[in-house]
Design an enzyme around this catalytic site. Structure first.
Site, PDB file in Angstrom:
ATOM      1  NE  ARG A 244      69.589  44.219   7.165  1.00  0.00           N
ATOM      2  CZ  ARG A 244      70.634  43.538   6.707  1.00  0.00           C
ATOM      3  NH1 ARG A 244      70.539  42.850   5.596  1.00  0.00           N
ATOM      4  NH2 ARG A 244      71.773  43.568   7.352  1.00  0.00           N
TER       5      ARG A 244
ATOM      6  CB  VAL B  90      75.389  44.992   3.960  1.00  0.00           C
ATOM      7  CG1 VAL B  90      75.782  43.674   3.281  1.00  0.00           C
ATOM      8  CG2 VAL B  90      74.190  44.771   4.872  1.00  0.00           C
TER       9      VAL B  90
ATOM     10  CG  HIS C  73      78.502  38.714   2.796  1.00  0.00           C
ATOM     11  ND1 HIS C  73      78.182  38.152   4.011  1.00  0.00           N
ATOM     12  CD2 HIS C  73      79.185  37.751   2.113  1.00  0.00           C
ATOM     13  CE1 HIS C  73      78.652  36.911   4.065  1.00  0.00           C
ATOM     14  NE2 HIS C  73      79.271  36.653   2.938  1.00  0.00           N
TER      15      HIS C  73
ATOM     16  CB  CYS D  97      72.720  47.424 -13.562  1.00  0.00           C
ATOM     17  SG  CYS D  97      71.781  46.943 -15.042  1.00  0.00           S
TER      18      CYS D  97
END
Ligand code: OAD
Length: 231
Positions: free
Chosen positions: A57, A91, A106, A114
């Site tokens: 993606r 995103v 989102h 992390c």
């Protein structure tokens, strides 16, 4: 004083840029199980699978160009005499590529996070299991994407914007995923006018005062032109 506008965008605004939606026929959730690729449990089970999903993606999003809907929103944000806040569930970076600023509730494909220390850094094109964190060195890199069961980002500031807006628009989103699906009610309760722009009726169309039905690349520029003609 000019009206304050809050705009929520979803996958439908990027569809005509070649990025697939989630729930339309043949969409991403018809091809992949949400539990496998969009939950913390799926990532713990098979991080390689999850990284491959987001690597693909990320590569597609990098190639994609903004379409006239993203460009129209950037124009509105630039030329509207009042505040225009874009909140996106997407995103990809197509709002930014068009020259707009957006709040990514989102997360973003361009980001790595992390899960040991919470540090964020720009994601490499290809993430792999055990990617070390540049801050704490733990092999704990994950895509900076909000998965099901996790709290979306920036909710406090979004709530403030919803409570202080005069016009709320939802563009290309199916209204299936909360909390975003509840924004129209929050804005309406605060007294905002509400409008939905979508290819078809969504599951929550009845919550909106006004509807513009059609492809985003057409209905969004028309709506923006109307607004800018009579601010
Ligand atoms: P969906 O795939 O659920 O819905 C896409 C919406 O876009 C549908 O209502 C379509 O009718 C509409 N649409 C499709 N093509 C369009 C076009 N050319 N012009 C205008 N509208 C069009 O996508 P979202 O609502 O964004 O979350 O999904 C919400 C969240 O569910 C996503 O952010 C993602 C997903 O699971 C996470 O991954 C956390």
């Amino acid at each position: 004083m000019a009206r304050k506008i809050v705009i929520l965008t979803g996958a439908g605004i990027s569809a005509e840029s070649g990025l697939g939606t989630f729930r339309d026929e043949g969409g991403l959730w018809a091809q992949h199980r949400i539990e496998d690729v969009a939950t913390p449990e799926g990532f713990a089970r098979d991080p390689g699978l999850v990284h491959r999903f987001y690597n693909t993606r990320r590569a597609q999003a990098l190639e994609a160009a903004p379409n006239p809907a993203h460009e129209a929103l950037a124009r509105l944000q630039r030329d509207w005499p009042g505040e225009v806040v874009i909140v996106t569930q997407n995103v990809d970076a197509l709002h930014e590529k068009a020259g707009a600023e957006a709040i990514h509730m989102h997360g973003e494909l361009a980001g790595a996070l992390c899960f040991a220390c919470g540090h964020r850094w720009p994601a490499p094109l290809e993430m792999v299991p055990g990617t070390p964190c540049p801050s704490c060195n733990a092999p704990a890199g994950r895509p900076d994407i909000v998965w099901f069961g996790e709290m979306p980002y920036h909710m406090e500031i979004i709530a403030e914007h919803l409570q202080s807006c005069d016009l709320f628009a939802a563009i290309g989103t199916s209204g299936q995923v909360y909390p975003a699906a509840g924004f129209v009610e929050e804005a309406a309760m605060a007294g905002a006018e509400t409008v939905e722009l979508n290819l078809a009726d969504s599951g929550i169309s009845r919550a909106f005062d006004d509807h513009r039905v059609g492809p985003a690349s057409k209905v969004v520029p028309d709506w923006v032109a109307e607004l800018l003609a009579s601010p």
